[in-house]
Design a protein around this motif. Structure first.
Motif, PDB file in Angstrom:
ATOM      1  N   ILE A   1      -3.882  -5.952  -3.820  1.00 59.72           N
ATOM      2  CA  ILE A   1      -4.544  -7.112  -3.225  1.00 59.72           C
ATOM      3  C   ILE A   1      -4.186  -8.289  -4.131  1.00 59.72           C
ATOM      4  O   ILE A   1      -4.722  -8.404  -5.239  1.00 59.72           O
ATOM      5  CB  ILE A   1      -6.068  -6.909  -3.169  1.00 59.72           C
ATOM      6  N   GLU A   2      -3.238  -9.082  -3.700  1.00 55.74           N
ATOM      7  CA  GLU A   2      -2.629 -10.119  -4.543  1.00 55.74           C
ATOM      8  C   GLU A   2      -2.089  -9.449  -5.818  1.00 55.74           C
ATOM      9  O   GLU A   2      -1.281  -8.534  -5.710  1.00 55.74           O
ATOM     10  CB  GLU A   2      -3.635 -11.238  -4.831  1.00 55.74           C
ATOM     11  N   ASN A   3      -2.613  -9.818  -6.997  1.00 54.90           N
ATOM     12  CA  ASN A   3      -2.110  -9.190  -8.218  1.00 54.90           C
ATOM     13  C   ASN A   3      -2.950  -7.995  -8.645  1.00 54.90           C
ATOM     14  O   ASN A   3      -2.726  -7.423  -9.706  1.00 54.90           O
ATOM     15  CB  ASN A   3      -2.108 -10.210  -9.376  1.00 54.90           C
ATOM     16  N   HIS A   4      -3.915  -7.678  -7.853  1.00 59.23           N
ATOM     17  CA  HIS A   4      -4.838  -6.597  -8.238  1.00 59.23           C
ATOM     18  C   HIS A   4      -4.446  -5.302  -7.531  1.00 59.23           C
ATOM     19  O   HIS A   4      -3.801  -5.330  -6.491  1.00 59.23           O
ATOM     20  CB  HIS A   4      -6.266  -6.974  -7.876  1.00 59.23           C
ATOM     21  N   THR A   5      -4.862  -4.196  -8.110  1.00 62.74           N
ATOM     22  CA  THR A   5      -4.534  -2.905  -7.498  1.00 62.74           C
ATOM     23  C   THR A   5      -5.793  -2.043  -7.390  1.00 62.74           C
ATOM     24  O   THR A   5      -6.505  -1.844  -8.383  1.00 62.74           O
ATOM     25  CB  THR A   5      -3.481  -2.133  -8.339  1.00 62.74           C
TER      26      THR A   5
ATOM     27  N   PHE B   1     -12.340   9.695  -6.983  1.00 67.52           N
ATOM     28  CA  PHE B   1     -12.321   8.656  -8.006  1.00 67.52           C
ATOM     29  C   PHE B   1     -11.789   7.348  -7.435  1.00 67.52           C
ATOM     30  O   PHE B   1     -11.067   7.327  -6.429  1.00 67.52           O
ATOM     31  CB  PHE B   1     -11.502   9.083  -9.232  1.00 67.52           C
ATOM     32  N   GLY B   2     -12.187   6.277  -8.086  1.00 67.49           N
ATOM     33  CA  GLY B   2     -11.708   4.960  -7.691  1.00 67.49           C
ATOM     34  C   GLY B   2     -11.441   4.123  -8.917  1.00 67.49           C
ATOM     35  O   GLY B   2     -12.100   4.285  -9.952  1.00 67.49           O
ATOM     36  N   GLN B   3     -10.452   3.261  -8.824  1.00 65.44           N
ATOM     37  CA  GLN B   3     -10.100   2.410  -9.963  1.00 65.44           C
ATOM     38  C   GLN B   3      -9.672   1.046  -9.429  1.00 65.44           C
ATOM     39  O   GLN B   3      -8.956   0.964  -8.424  1.00 65.44           O
ATOM     40  CB  GLN B   3      -8.952   3.060 -10.728  1.00 65.44           C
ATOM     41  N   PHE B   4     -10.113   0.014 -10.110  1.00 67.70           N
ATOM     42  CA  PHE B   4      -9.689  -1.330  -9.713  1.00 67.70           C
ATOM     43  C   PHE B   4      -9.060  -2.029 -10.903  1.00 67.70           C
ATOM     44  O   PHE B   4      -9.685  -2.174 -11.965  1.00 67.70           O
ATOM     45  CB  PHE B   4     -10.871  -2.134  -9.177  1.00 67.70           C
ATOM     46  N   ASP B   5      -7.818  -2.395 -10.742  1.00 67.84           N
ATOM     47  CA  ASP B   5      -7.052  -3.058 -11.794  1.00 67.84           C
ATOM     48  C   ASP B   5      -7.001  -4.539 -11.431  1.00 67.84           C
ATOM     49  O   ASP B   5      -6.262  -4.953 -10.542  1.00 67.84           O
ATOM     50  CB  ASP B   5      -5.648  -2.435 -11.842  1.00 67.84           C
ATOM     51  N   TRP B   6      -7.812  -5.301 -12.149  1.00 71.82           N
ATOM     52  CA  TRP B   6      -8.030  -6.698 -11.778  1.00 71.82           C
ATOM     53  C   TRP B   6      -7.295  -7.627 -12.739  1.00 71.82           C
ATOM     54  O   TRP B   6      -7.583  -7.617 -13.936  1.00 71.82           O
ATOM     55  CB  TRP B   6      -9.539  -6.978 -11.778  1.00 71.82           C
ATOM     56  N   GLN B   7      -6.360  -8.372 -12.254  1.00 71.83           N
ATOM     57  CA  GLN B   7      -5.655  -9.357 -13.070  1.00 71.83           C
ATOM     58  C   GLN B   7      -6.519 -10.617 -13.047  1.00 71.83           C
ATOM     59  O   GLN B   7      -6.359 -11.497 -12.183  1.00 71.83           O
ATOM     60  CB  GLN B   7      -4.261  -9.615 -12.483  1.00 71.83           C
ATOM     61  N   ALA B   8      -7.452 -10.691 -13.985  1.00 67.87           N
ATOM     62  CA  ALA B   8      -8.475 -11.728 -13.942  1.00 67.87           C
ATOM     63  C   ALA B   8      -7.894 -13.125 -14.148  1.00 67.87           C
ATOM     64  O   ALA B   8      -8.344 -14.093 -13.541  1.00 67.87           O
ATOM     65  CB  ALA B   8      -9.535 -11.451 -15.007  1.00 67.87           C
ATOM     66  N   ALA B   9      -6.915 -13.226 -15.022  1.00 77.60           N
ATOM     67  CA  ALA B   9      -6.258 -14.505 -15.281  1.00 77.60           C
ATOM     68  C   ALA B   9      -4.835 -14.191 -15.708  1.00 77.60           C
ATOM     69  O   ALA B   9      -4.460 -13.016 -15.787  1.00 77.60           O
ATOM     70  CB  ALA B   9      -7.007 -15.273 -16.369  1.00 77.60           C
TER      71      ALA B   9
ATOM     72  N   SER C   1       0.843  -1.212   0.000  1.00 82.16           N
ATOM     73  CA  SER C   1       0.000   0.000   0.000  1.00 82.16           C
ATOM     74  C   SER C   1       0.873   1.254   0.000  1.00 82.16           C
ATOM     75  O   SER C   1       1.976   1.267   0.554  1.00 82.16           O
ATOM     76  CB  SER C   1      -0.929   0.000   1.212  1.00 82.16           C
ATOM     77  N   SER C   2       0.347   2.283  -0.667  1.00 86.84           N
ATOM     78  CA  SER C   2       1.075   3.554  -0.728  1.00 86.84           C
ATOM     79  C   SER C   2       0.066   4.691  -0.765  1.00 86.84           C
ATOM     80  O   SER C   2      -1.086   4.518  -1.167  1.00 86.84           O
ATOM     81  CB  SER C   2       1.965   3.605  -1.967  1.00 86.84           C
ATOM     82  N   VAL C   3       0.523   5.847  -0.341  1.00 87.96           N
ATOM     83  CA  VAL C   3      -0.332   7.034  -0.382  1.00 87.96           C
ATOM     84  C   VAL C   3       0.505   8.194  -0.908  1.00 87.96           C
ATOM     85  O   VAL C   3       1.712   8.288  -0.669  1.00 87.96           O
ATOM     86  CB  VAL C   3      -0.932   7.344   1.012  1.00 87.96           C
TER      87      VAL C   3
END
Lengths: 226, 641
Positions: free
Chosen positions: B320-324, B355-363, B278-280
């Motif tokens: 969060i694991e591979n997701h951001t 704003f919010g963004q979720f970068d999901w490494q689905a596979a 985590s970073s701010v």
């Protein structure tokens, strides 16, 4: 350790907050000059024989009349009506300015090669006959020069007043209308104006803008040559 | 979501098969695909893994083009882009149908204050001390807010880790064009400091005597640009950055009046890696852009425009694991004093957003990026919600990206409150009832990269569709007998971008880019399309290095196709038009850069080598007077000893 981080961020946040407030409406106001628009309107000054007047000639529907022959220079404003006739023309006047256009009261005007009014005045004091050898031109009548309505320019229609004007002295400011916005350049020509009663004046356009760089504010330098 | 993933994988696999022939399985080298970019997601990602197509211009590219400012560079590197003149020789941009107020220029992620005829001052954006430029075409308002409708251009400055560097450079060209630069950096323990100073000047350039030309002379220009940046890292997890800048430009628009432009900028940023996951980041940015008229007779320098922007921002990233997950918010105070307001008045407004963004490494080969943003503008009393979804399927050699992005542009203070007398010809009035511009941008792109023996090459093609509603423009208002800002009907912009890059181990490089744009604007609207449909850029270069000598020779060019524009016969009536054809053109530049020892670089450039001169100089003609030769010298003083 966490207190350490917290402290640093607290200081940074405080610094940000302090910096933010004084800068909201900008900085460095003092770096710029404060031009005034109207204080110098109709004013005149003198330095030896050379005098100067500044006048607000911004209105398309007005002529500004100037009487150069009195020791105390006088200014009168006339109004160009919708039918292009004028009201308020004074009895006594020498030249009149409508934005950058000039007309004279039965005078003639000639350009010279002198670089300044003082240089011309000195040359004339040495040899007055030089004034007689100049190529003087009288006013001409025009119905395509004195602009009184620009509001239909985009439709190709410009409203003009019928009037006399002096082509020679009006050339003191060149306006290149082929580009937008137009490019203004002063010719820096020193003119000699010969009045109907045989007096001579040197005339020079010093500036066509006021201190705020608004156009149409004419500052003219002049000197009596006889 | 599963369905989307399957579709992505299927199309991607087909794509991979198409390009899989004759390729090895080594990682793709030398094509910059492993370079880290930040603009598309506000988080560091490699170019090949970012789900939104990002065009990267590297420091090496900048050197090859030998450009002074971002305008000189982008015309050489980016198809679909045209810089033209507006009234009074003010520069305007057209990026695939989007003007200056719809393309957001950032410097290290910060927006710029000030505009003239809807465009920022591009000459502010000099390339001294620039590390790279990232360009994301299409809407990006979810991350960047207002104005990010047609694209984002992010100029990212260089950081040095050397103990000491000092570069001095100079360049001279036709029209007495000079450019001098100084860049220095110090790095000691926890402190790093960078200073850059650039000075440019050029005489008036005579273009044409043709009475039909809109531009006959280009005004003389001179600039100063000073930038200071320091970084303090008290502990590895914390990085504090401070910066300050000053910019000055003066152009001789007439003998008696010079236009002056000044900018003062400053900023503070704290970036803290709270944990490994985590970073701010907390930042404050100040930017003030002033315009003044210098009267050469009275020697008065009168300011008649000042735009001041104060921005604070916080961004939090959590892996969060591979997701951001990224969450952030900005507060902007925008202040404007301008001669275009009644009596030179002043206005200000506040903008707040989250704003919010979720970068999901689905596979393993599939990722999905989603984002949403809410903005509020106080003076316009405008709310805006924008969203985005970007999906990517990639194999080692092929990528497929599908993207939806929302864009918006809030009415500016100028557009709401203008009351300007246009040389007694007509008035221009603002409109405080304007709605924000909105856009919906859809794009699909395929990318292929491979190594074939000693050849490394990359191809990317993107097709896009933009639907823009409520575009803000001016139109004649009969009641007011003047122009007034309004929202016009929806427009559509359709286009294709394609780029091919190849490099060999022997030092040869080739870069070809093409853009097609088609605007659909309803008849009778205040604006008509004036975008050139076809544009292309090309560069071929060869680089060779020995122990104490090396050179790079590059030929680069750009082509802009002719364009037919329906121009209204009257500003007061949009019923009748005349079709006006503007010529296409191509301009080529040859650059030879020689490196002598490690410290000296000597460059020769011939711009417009085929001496192209338009018959008539319109506002959209290149402002070239023909062939321009330049010679430059750059010395890394720290490497001399």
């Amino acid at each position: 350790m966490s207190n350490y981080f917290t402290s640093i961020f607290a200081v940074a946040t405080l610094g940000i907050a302090i910096t933010l407030f004084p800068a909201c409406d900008g900085l460095f106001d003092d770096m710029y000059d404060n031009g005034k628009t109207s204080d110098n309107n109709g004013k005149n000054s003198s330095e030896g024989k050379i005098r100067q007047f500044s006048i607000d000639a911004t209105e398309y529907t007005q002529w500004q009349y100037v009487d150069l022959e009195n020791d105390e220079i006088s200014f009168v404003t006339s109004l160009i009506e919708n039918d292009t006739t004028e009201t308020g023309v004074p009895d006594k006047w020498t030249i009149a300015l409508h934005r950058y256009d000039v007309k004279t009261n039965n005078c003639t005007v000639a350009p010279t090669d002198y670089q300044s009014v003082s240089e011309l005045a000195e040359a004339v004091s040495a040899d007055k006959s030089a004034l007689e050898q100049l190529d003087y031109k009288a006013d001409i009548f025009t119905d395509k020069k004195i602009t009184i309505d620009m509001s239909h320019m985009m439709e190709g229609r410009i409203g003009y007043a019928k009037s006399y004007y002096n082509e020679v002295i009006s050339s003191w400011l060149n306006i290149d209308m082929s580009v937008m916005p137009p490019i203004y350049s002063m010719t820096h020509t020193i003119f000699v104006l010969k009045t109907s009663n045989g007096r001579f004046f040197a005339l020079n356009l010093v500036n066509y803008m006021n201190d705020k760089s608004e156009k149409g504010y004419m500052t003219v330098e002049y000197a009596r040559l006889d | 979501m599963k369905r989307i993933t399957i579709i992505c994988m299927a199309v991607g696999a087909t794509c991979a098969d198409m390009f899989a022939q004759n390729t090895d399985t080594d990682s793709i080298k030398t094509l910059d695909l492993d370079q880290v970019v930040v603009t598309a997601t506000r988080t560091p990602k490699t170019l090949k893994s970012v789900p939104v197509v990002t065009r990267l211009i590297t420091e090496a590219d900048i050197k090859k083009v030998d450009a002074t400012n971002v305008q000189d560079l982008l015309v050489q590197e980016l198809p679909g882009l045209e810089f033209t003149y507006s009234m009074n020789q003010q520069t305007s941009i057209n990026l695939s149908g989007f003007g200056g107020n719809s393309v957001l220029f950032l410097v290290d992620g910060e927006r710029l204050a000030g505009e003239t005829l809807d465009n920022v001052d591009y000459s502010r954006l000099n390339l001294d001390n620039v590390g790279r430029i990232e360009i994301v075409k299409g809407a990006a308002s979810t991350l960047y807010g207002s104005n990010a409708i047609g694209g984002v251009v992010n100029i990212i400055s260089r950081s040095s880790s050397e103990p000491f560097t000092l570069n001095l450079n100079t360049r001279y060209g036709r029209h007495n064009e000079w450019r001098h630069g100084l860049n220095t950096s110090f790095c000691a323990g926890k402190w790093t400091n960078n200073i850059s100073v650039q000075r440019t000047s050029v005489d008036r350039i005579k273009l044409s005597d043709n009475p039909e030309s809109s531009i006959k002379n280009v005004y003389s220009n001179n600039t100063w640009n000073v930038k200071e940046k320091f970084v303090f890292a008290p502990i590895p997890a914390l990085r504090l950055t401070g910066r300050a800048g000053f910019f000055f430009r003066e152009r001789e628009s007439s003998e008696t009046s010079h236009d002056r432009y000044r900018d003062y900028s400053a900023g503070l940023k704290g970036a803290w890696n709270i944990t490994d996951l985590s970073s701010v980041e907390l930042s404050y940015s100040f930017d003030q852009y002033d315009k003044s008229d210098y009267n050469t007779v009275s020697h008065n320098d009168i300011r008649d425009y000042s735009n001041v922007q104060n921005i604070t921002r916080m961004i939090f990233n959590q892996k969060i694991e591979n997701h951001t997950l990224t969450i952030g918010g900005d507060y902007l105070r925008d202040y404007l004093m301008t001669y275009q307001f009644a009596d030179g008045g002043e206005r200000s407004q506040h903008n707040i957003d989250v704003f919010g963004q979720f970068d999901w490494q689905a596979a393993e080969h599939c990722s999905l990026l989603t984002g949403i943003r809410y903005d509020y503008f106080s003076e316009a009393d405008a709310n805006s919600v924008t969203g985005k979804v970007a999906a990517m399927y990639n194999t080692p050699h092929c990528s497929l990206r599908m993207n939806y992005a929302g864009g918006f542009r809030a009415p500016t203070l100028k557009e709401m409150y203008m009351e300007f007398d246009m040389a007694s010809i007509f008035m221009i009035y603002g409109n405080d009832k304007l709605k924000p511009e909105k856009s919906n941008n859809f794009s699909v792109s395929v990318e292929h990269a491979s190594n074939i023996k000693h050849l490394h090459h990359n191809f990317v093609a993107t097709g896009y569709y933009n639907f823009v509603s409520n575009r803000i423009t001016t139109a004649w208002n009969q009641e007011l007998n003047g122009m007034k800002y309004i929202n016009m009907s929806a427009i559509k912009v359709i286009g294709v971008d394609a780029a091919y890059t190849a490099k060999t181990d022997a030092g040869f490089g080739l870069k070809l880019s093409y853009a097609f744009v088609h605007e659909i604007i309803k008849k009778g609207e205040p604006e008509t399309s004036n975008t050139r449909p076809h544009t292309a850029t090309a560069r071929i270069d060869y680089d060779k290095r020995w122990r104490n000598y090396g050179f790079n020779i590059a030929l680069s060019g750009r082509y802009l196709s002719p364009v037919d524009v329906e121009e209204y016969n009257s500003t007061q009536d949009n019923s009748e038009t005349t079709r006006v054809s503007y010529d296409g053109y191509s301009i080529w530049k040859l650059t030879l850069t020689q490196r002598i020892w490690k410290a000296i670089s000597l460059s020769f450039a011939a711009d417009n080598i085929f001496n192209y001169k338009p018959k008539v100089y319109y506002n959209n003609s290149p402002s070239t007077s023909g062939l321009v030769c330049q010679v430059g010298l750059s010395v890394d003083v720290d490497k001399l000893f």
